[in-house]
Design a protein around this motif. Structure first.
Motif, short mmCIF file in Angstrom:
data_model
loop_
_atom_site.label_atom_id
_atom_site.label_comp_id
_atom_site.label_asym_id
_atom_site.label_seq_id
_atom_site.Cartn_x
_atom_site.Cartn_y
_atom_site.Cartn_z
N ASP A 1 36.32 33.88 44.76
CA ASP A 1 36.21 34.51 43.44
C ASP A 1 37.42 34.22 42.56
O ASP A 1 38.56 34.46 42.96
CB ASP A 1 36.05 36.03 43.59
CG ASP A 1 34.64 36.42 44.02
OD1 ASP A 1 33.68 35.91 43.41
OD2 ASP A 1 34.52 37.23 44.96
N ASN A 2 37.17 33.72 41.39
CA ASN A 2 38.20 33.39 40.41
C ASN A 2 39.11 32.25 40.87
O ASN A 2 40.14 31.98 40.27
CB ASN A 2 39.06 34.61 40.02
CG ASN A 2 38.34 35.51 39.04
OD1 ASN A 2 37.45 35.04 38.31
ND2 ASN A 2 38.71 36.76 38.99
N THR A 3 38.71 31.60 41.97
CA THR A 3 39.41 30.37 42.38
C THR A 3 38.41 29.22 42.24
O THR A 3 38.62 28.32 41.43
CB THR A 3 39.93 30.49 43.82
OG1 THR A 3 40.94 31.52 43.84
CG2 THR A 3 40.57 29.19 44.28
N ASP B 1 43.73 32.90 43.60
CA ASP B 1 44.18 33.49 42.33
C ASP B 1 44.96 34.79 42.52
O ASP B 1 45.62 35.24 41.60
CB ASP B 1 42.97 33.80 41.43
CG ASP B 1 42.14 34.93 42.01
OD1 ASP B 1 41.45 34.70 43.02
OD2 ASP B 1 42.20 36.05 41.47
N ASP C 1 46.11 36.52 48.42
CA ASP C 1 46.06 35.10 48.80
C ASP C 1 47.44 34.51 49.03
O ASP C 1 47.67 33.84 50.04
CB ASP C 1 45.39 34.28 47.68
CG ASP C 1 43.95 34.70 47.42
OD1 ASP C 1 43.23 34.96 48.40
OD2 ASP C 1 43.55 34.76 46.24
N ASP D 1 40.29 30.38 48.44
CA ASP D 1 39.64 31.64 48.06
C ASP D 1 38.40 31.29 47.23
O ASP D 1 38.26 30.16 46.74
CB ASP D 1 40.66 32.45 47.23
CG ASP D 1 40.02 33.60 46.49
OD1 ASP D 1 39.40 34.44 47.15
OD2 ASP D 1 40.14 33.64 45.25
MG LIG Z 1 40.02 35.52 44.13
#
Ligand SMILES: [Mg+2]
Length: 233
Positions: free
Chosen positions: A13-15, A185, A190, A11
């Motif tokens: 975003d934020n990963t 995340d 996910d 992933d």
């Molecule tokens: Mg994400």
């Protein structure tokens, strides 16, 4: 041989990029630009200008909760923000346009392309990300990682989004693979759908986020990924 190397799906975003930090920086700027729309609304006890900072902190916490790690769909987020703060001089569409300024608030982290370059010698790398094509492509370029993936699947381009099984199945079929490891995340988008398809899963748990019980591994920092993969394969 790399052509039949294991497949690692990630992933974005934020990963691989700290989207929440960029969101907080963008929102701090947004609150500065539109302070009048927030400052005293519905807060009759907070008329003293000395309280302005406290009010803005409250507003920031409120917006961060509404954003929910970016997991609230953007159209819904924009509408909810305008409902909650009607003095903001935006329509949902113009607010979405403003929201794209978040792209200017990401910080480059050289450790991420370095790690992916090393992983690309042992894995076939795919990216699966929900979002608009232009925004996610710009994030990939700015992070220095766009060319490191054999496959980039972005929901806005693919016409299918996580958590739909089809987006994961498209990745498997691209790589002619029966299975893969999914790293992300978001438990809902996910981890759980990938787990249902029999993929191995690695949850990157964000601060305040509950570790996903279904995940094979839970990490608190993406840079722990290489070590975790080395231990599990
Ligand atoms: Mg994400």
């Amino acid at each position: 041989m790399l052509h039949d190397a294991p497949v690692l799906l990630l992933d974005l975003d934020n990963t691989l990029i700290d989207r929440d930090a960029a969101f907080r920086r963008y929102m701090a700027d947004f609150l500065d630009r539109h302070a009048a729309a927030f400052a005293w609304q519905d807060r009759p006890s907070r008329q003293d200008k000395n309280d302005r900072q406290a009010v803005m902190q409250e507003v920031m916490q409120d917006i961060i909760a509404l954003d929910a790690y970016g997991r609230t769909p953007r159209a819904q987020f924009c509408s909810a923000l305008l409902q909650r703060y009607p003095a903001l001089p935006f329509t949902p569409d113009s607010l979405w346009h403003d929201h794209q300024r978040i792209l200017d608030h990401f910080e480059y982290n050289a450790a991420i392309p370095a790690m992916l370059l090393r992983l690309a010698t042992r894995y076939r790398l795919g990216l699966i990300s929900n979002g608009s094509g232009p925004m996610q492509r710009r994030k990939l370029r700015d992070a220095g990682i766009e060319s490191l993936f054999a496959l980039v699947l972005i929901s806005g381009e693919a016409g299918v989004a996580k958590p739909q099984a089809e987006i994961f199945q498209r990745a498997l079929s691209f790589f002619h693979a029966d299975t893969a490891t999914m790293v992300g995340d978001d438990p809902h988008n996910d981890i759980r759908p990938a787990h249902l398809l029999g993929l191995a899963t690695i949850h990157i748990a964000l601060p305040g986020d509950a570790p996903e019980a279904l995940a094979d591994h839970v990490l608190t920092d993406i840079l722990q990924l290489e070590e975790t993969l080395s231990c599990s394969t």
